[in-house]
Design an enzyme around this catalytic site. Structure first.
Site, PDB file in Angstrom:
ATOM      1  N   VAL A   1       0.861  -1.183   0.000  1.00 47.12           N
ATOM      2  CA  VAL A   1       0.000   0.000   0.000  1.00 47.12           C
ATOM      3  C   VAL A   1       0.891   1.224   0.000  1.00 47.12           C
ATOM      4  CG1 VAL A   1      -1.602   1.365   1.426  1.00 47.12           C
ATOM      5  CG2 VAL A   1      -2.019  -1.064   1.086  1.00 47.12           C
ATOM      6  N   CYS A   2       0.443   2.271  -0.656  1.00 48.18           N
ATOM      7  CA  CYS A   2       1.125   3.561  -0.655  1.00 48.18           C
ATOM      8  C   CYS A   2       2.539   3.422  -1.242  1.00 48.18           C
ATOM      9  CB  CYS A   2       1.130   4.121   0.767  1.00 48.18           C
ATOM     10  SG  CYS A   2       1.418   5.898   0.876  1.00 48.18           S
ATOM     11  N   THR A   3       3.554   3.987  -0.581  1.00 52.02           N
ATOM     12  CA  THR A   3       4.909   3.910  -1.116  1.00 52.02           C
ATOM     13  C   THR A   3       5.552   2.549  -0.892  1.00 52.02           C
ATOM     14  OG1 THR A   3       5.909   4.786   0.921  1.00 52.02           O
ATOM     15  CG2 THR A   3       5.241   6.390  -0.749  1.00 52.02           C
TER      16      THR A   3
ATOM     17  N   GLY B   1      -3.106   2.240  -3.660  1.00 55.11           N
ATOM     18  CA  GLY B   1      -2.669   3.628  -3.734  1.00 55.11           C
ATOM     19  C   GLY B   1      -2.323   4.180  -2.356  1.00 55.11           C
TER      20      GLY B   1
END
Length: 276
Positions: free
Chosen positions: A147-149, A197
């Site tokens: 998730v995310c970075t 994202g």
């Protein structure tokens, strides 16, 4: 003890194991962890899917806690994995301690998961021990996720070469530097890779994966348990919604951090033998 758990009990157990056990200093942890206790009571089946969730300093707590809550409700067997068991700092000041070191985490996990947090992500991308662990366990995991970075960590370890993937909007364009194909989306799946994202996409990701692993009906019940029905008070959570002025301001504020991520991605690409 009955095997049928009501909504309040499920949420209480998820909160206890997420907020309580995860933040315990290693020296205070009991020989029997909460996960062991839940398993012994029959609340986590012995054949439950095994999930390894990376813990590292300067991570975003919600990136971990959102998916972890869903996985707990699904009765998955969760291991928080880190270089050591020292409490790791998070963006909100709540420390997260690994329950297993890299050496204690076996191969062949059902799910390998990486949360985000740009500063911590950059450090992971440059840490040989983290990269070696991710590459090794990722090659044998049934699902490789983030998730995310966190997807930058997967990509830096060579686990997204030739795969569609997404990341937080501010750094998603760095994925191709490490051989991935950036695809816009809240949750992006390509074969056994699934990436989410930015921060709040963690719950979307976890429910999507839960549906793949345990069926849509079970995932819908998990969504109902946590009353997942987002109704944002304003539409500014994505660049196309926020407008050019706000995005430009955000990019300016993040410039130093995001440039560090770019340099780490370029270095990782070279390490992976990519022509940049």
């Amino acid at each position: 003890m009955t095997q049928t758990l009501d909504r309040r009990t499920l949420l209480t157990l998820a909160a206890m194991s997420t907020a309580g056990l995860a933040s315990l200093p290693a020296q205070d942890a009991k020989a029997e962890t909460m996960q062991d206790h839940m398993t012994s009571m029959g609340m986590v089946p012995k054949d439950a899917p095994r999930v390894a969730m990376l813990v590292y300093p300067n991570m975003v707590a919600m990136d971990l806690i959102g998916p972890m809550t869903v996985f707990k409700i699904m009765r998955f067997n969760i291991e928080l994995v880190g270089k050591d068991k020292s409490p790791a700092s998070t963006d909100v000041g709540i420390p997260m301690a690994a329950t297993h070191t890299f050496d204690e985490c076996p191969g062949g996990m059902d799910v390998l998961f990486v949360p985000g947090g740009t500063i911590g992500t950059i450090a992971c991308m440059q840490d040989r021990a983290v990269m070696d662990f991710m590459a090794d366990r990722g090659n044998s995991a049934k699902w490789v996720t983030s998730v995310c970075t966190g997807s930058l960590v997967l990509a830096a370890a060579g686990l997204l070469k030739g795969y569609d993937a997404t990341a937080h909007w501010a750094v998603a364009d760095l994925l191709p530097l490490m051989g991935a194909r950036h695809v816009e989306g809240r949750v992006v799946r390509d074969r056994n890779r699934m990436t989410g994202g930015g921060v709040t996409a963690g719950i979307d990701f976890a429910l999507t994966l839960a549906a793949e692993m345990k069926g849509e009906e079970a995932a819908k019940r998990a969504a109902l348990t946590i009353e997942y029905a987002p109704q944002p008070p304003f539409q500014s959570g994505m660049p196309q919604e926020a407008g050019e002025a706000m995005v430009a301001s955000m990019r300016s504020a993040r410039h130093t951090m995001d440039d560090g991520a770019r340099q780490a991605a370029i270095a990782a690409g070279k390490r992976l033998g990519l022509q940049l």
